[in-house]
Enzyme design. Structure first.
Site, PDB file in Angstrom:
ATOM      1  N   SER A 132      -9.740   3.841   0.944  1.00 26.71           N
ATOM      2  CA  SER A 132      -9.788   2.395   0.315  1.00 26.71           C
ATOM      3  C   SER A 132     -11.283   1.819   0.362  1.00 26.71           C
ATOM      4  CB  SER A 132      -8.836   1.481   0.795  1.00 26.71           C
ATOM      5  OG  SER A 132      -9.393  -0.017   0.452  1.00 26.71           O
ATOM      6  N   LYS A 186      -1.687   4.079   3.064  1.00 28.13           N
ATOM      7  CA  LYS A 186      -2.355   3.589   1.754  1.00 28.13           C
ATOM      8  C   LYS A 186      -1.657   2.821   0.796  1.00 28.13           C
ATOM      9  CE  LYS A 186      -6.281   3.164  -0.857  1.00 28.13           C
ATOM     10  NZ  LYS A 186      -5.688   3.313  -2.129  1.00 28.13           N
ATOM     11  N   HIS A 189      -1.016  -0.633   2.038  1.00 26.05           N
ATOM     12  CA  HIS A 189      -2.083  -1.264   2.119  1.00 26.05           C
ATOM     13  C   HIS A 189      -2.609  -1.791   0.359  1.00 26.05           C
ATOM     14  CE1 HIS A 189      -6.061  -1.122   0.473  1.00 26.05           C
ATOM     15  NE2 HIS A 189      -6.858  -1.350   1.588  1.00 26.05           N
ATOM     16  N   ASN A 190      -2.016  -1.083  -0.520  1.00 30.82           N
ATOM     17  CA  ASN A 190      -2.257  -1.543  -1.904  1.00 30.82           C
ATOM     18  C   ASN A 190      -1.249  -2.765  -2.293  1.00 30.82           C
ATOM     19  OD1 ASN A 190      -4.113   0.467  -1.929  1.00 30.82           O
ATOM     20  ND2 ASN A 190      -3.539   1.374  -3.860  1.00 30.82           N
ATOM     21  N   GLU A 193      -2.699  -5.571  -0.786  1.00 29.51           N
ATOM     22  CA  GLU A 193      -3.668  -6.094  -1.787  1.00 29.51           C
ATOM     23  C   GLU A 193      -3.192  -6.707  -2.959  1.00 29.51           C
ATOM     24  OE1 GLU A 193      -6.100  -3.356  -4.806  1.00 29.51           O
ATOM     25  OE2 GLU A 193      -6.172  -2.620  -2.746  1.00 29.51           O
TER      26      GLU A 193
END
Length: 476
Positions: A132, A186, A189-190, A193
């Site tokens: 990222s 990940k 995480h997105n 986001e």
């Protein structure tokens, strides 16, 4: 590009923006690297930008592989899906057992699970690594989430730590766990986001439509917020967007951009797996849905003519409302992170990842898209209690939420009355209010399920599973 007989310590497949910048980052840290791309112009750009002249590019995959020292370490930064499998299939006949393959793209974690098993059986080391930070992060220091073959990670650890972003001297990379854990983290995480970006978009709508602020006034709000507890990468770039005018124009580029948001799928994947794991993440789910709704532009235009709402101005003191809005954003931001961390906790248990949530928060503090000042609070919460069941149960977070929730109620009361959409704000508050509700109305849902489908129910203070004939037959 070169067909040199020199040997290189690391190989990168895919010299697009991310691959090229990550390899340039490695070159800056003394790594002698080779890059491969079928597009020769991308390789030429790599060599041109290699200021230390320790990077070489190839457009022939066989020559590329032969240029690497053994055991070889090769990272792929190519689009997720079939292309990853195709690249691996092309590589394998050229590699030796013991070589390392790294998937640095946004692959779905189930694909990574399969590849881990397949490559291990063939004698190759493989790990999936979420990266990222976008273009700038790749070049200057990303946050990286490697998971899978730990021995392979340990071989790569010195290089990865050297190129990672640093916070307080600590590199923003750590071994995440076995299997596909790196890509799973990940993905979440997105998802976080998505939630944060939607909250910022809704804030923009409230400031513009509700308070009738012009772009310069909105820029000042975001700039001020970024100087306080809302400091984050996303807030920082938002203030910049509100200052950018295309060359030769007298207005913001933002005002020329279509209101139809695109997505690459990681937010949707997060929502899908959260439902599989029964870990509710409504703030993130709503963000995914709003991106989808934005694509129906023609329908929205038709509906706006039918259901016009011209009276959207908020009848409030602007300064006082912006103070409440800052509280509302802080509250909802915390909820978005909390939902993501709870999903990671459930996945760790279900998939045996043994995730260290404190370490994950720690490496997210720098380099990555969701980096923010608040991640220090998350890191401290899990450092204090590694087994913390939910972020909202931490004493410090409890105090932060309790102080900010009033602002969320103020903002939503006003926006709902004015007909201004703030769906992720609303989802955050509803999640919180039910999370703190020791007796939800779900008993009625269970009664209904038993009534129409004989799905049974459980009783308070009584062991067992029960079913009732809810319709009492007449005795006549």
């Amino acid at each position: 590009m070169s067909n040199t007989t020199d040997k290189y310590d690391f190989g990168m497949i895919g010299l697009g923006t991310m691959g090229r910048n990550l390899l340039l980052n490695m070159g800056d840290h003394g790594v002698k690297g080779a890059g491969f791309d079928t597009d020769a112009s991308k390789g030429e750009l790599l060599e041109k930008e290699s200021t230390h002249h320790n990077l070489k590019a190839f457009s022939d995959v066989k020559l590329f592989v032969e240029s690497l020292n053994t055991p070889r370490a090769i990272m792929m930064l190519v689009p997720a899906g079939k292309i990853v499998d195709d690249v691996i299939a092309e590589l394998l006949p050229l590699l030796d057992q013991g070589d390392i393959i790294i998937d640095g793209g946004n692959s779905h974690f189930t694909d990574t699970n399969r590849r881990v098993d397949e490559l291990e059986q063939q004698g190759f080391h493989f790990f999936g690594m979420g990266i990222s930070g976008g273009e700038e992060g790749a070049r200057k220091g990303p946050s990286m989430m490697p998971g899978g073959d730990k021995d392979a990670y340990n071989v790569m650890k010195p290089i990865l730590e050297s190129i990672a972003a640093k916070v307080d001297g600590d590199p923003c990379v750590t071994y995440i766990g076995p299997g596909a854990s790196g890509h799973f983290v990940k993905m979440v995480h997105n998802g976080i986001e998505y939630g944060l970006m939607q909250l910022i978009a809704e804030t923009y709508e409230i400031l513009k439509t509700g308070l009738k602020l012009d772009n310069e006034a909105i820029r000042k709000v975001f700039t001020k917020w970024n100087e306080g507890r809302l400091q984050s990468f996303l807030m920082d770039i938002t203030k910049d967007i509100f200052a950018f005018k295309a060359p030769g124009t007298d207005h913001l580029l933002l005002d020329d951009i279509k209101d139809e948001a695109k997505a690459k799928g990681t937010g949707k994947w997060t929502s899908q797996v959260a439902m599989d794991l029964q870990a509710p993440i409504p703030t993130i789910d709503t963000a995914v849905s709003m991106r989808d709704l934005s694509k129906y532009k023609e329908l929205r235009v038709q509906a706006s003519a039918l259901y016009s709402n011209d009276d959207t101005q908020l009848d409030t003191d602007t300064d006082e409302f912006i103070t409440a809005l800052e509280q509302a954003f802080y509250f909802s931001m915390i909820i978005s992170y909390a939902q993501g961390m709870h999903l990671l906790s459930r996945a760790s248990e279900e998939y045996k990842y043994d995730l260290k949530l404190g370490e994950i928060a720690k490496i997210w503090r720098g380099g990555c898209i969701i980096r923010s000042l608040f991640l220090n609070d998350i890191y401290k919460a899990y450092k204090k209690d590694a087994k913390l069941a939910h972020l909202l149960l931490d004493d410090n977070v409890h105090n932060l939420v309790s102080d900010a929730v009033k602002g969320a109620r103020t903002v939503l009361s006003a926006t709902i009355a004015a007909g201004i959409a703030a769906p992720s704000y609303a989802a955050s508050l509803s999640y919180f209010d039910n999370f703190r509700n020791k007796r939800m109305p779900s008993n009625l849902t269970q009664a209904q399920r038993d009534y129409f489908g004989a799905h049974t129910y459980e009783l308070i203070g009584k062991e067992g599973v029960f079913h009732t004939q809810w319709v009492v037959k007449s005795q006549d």
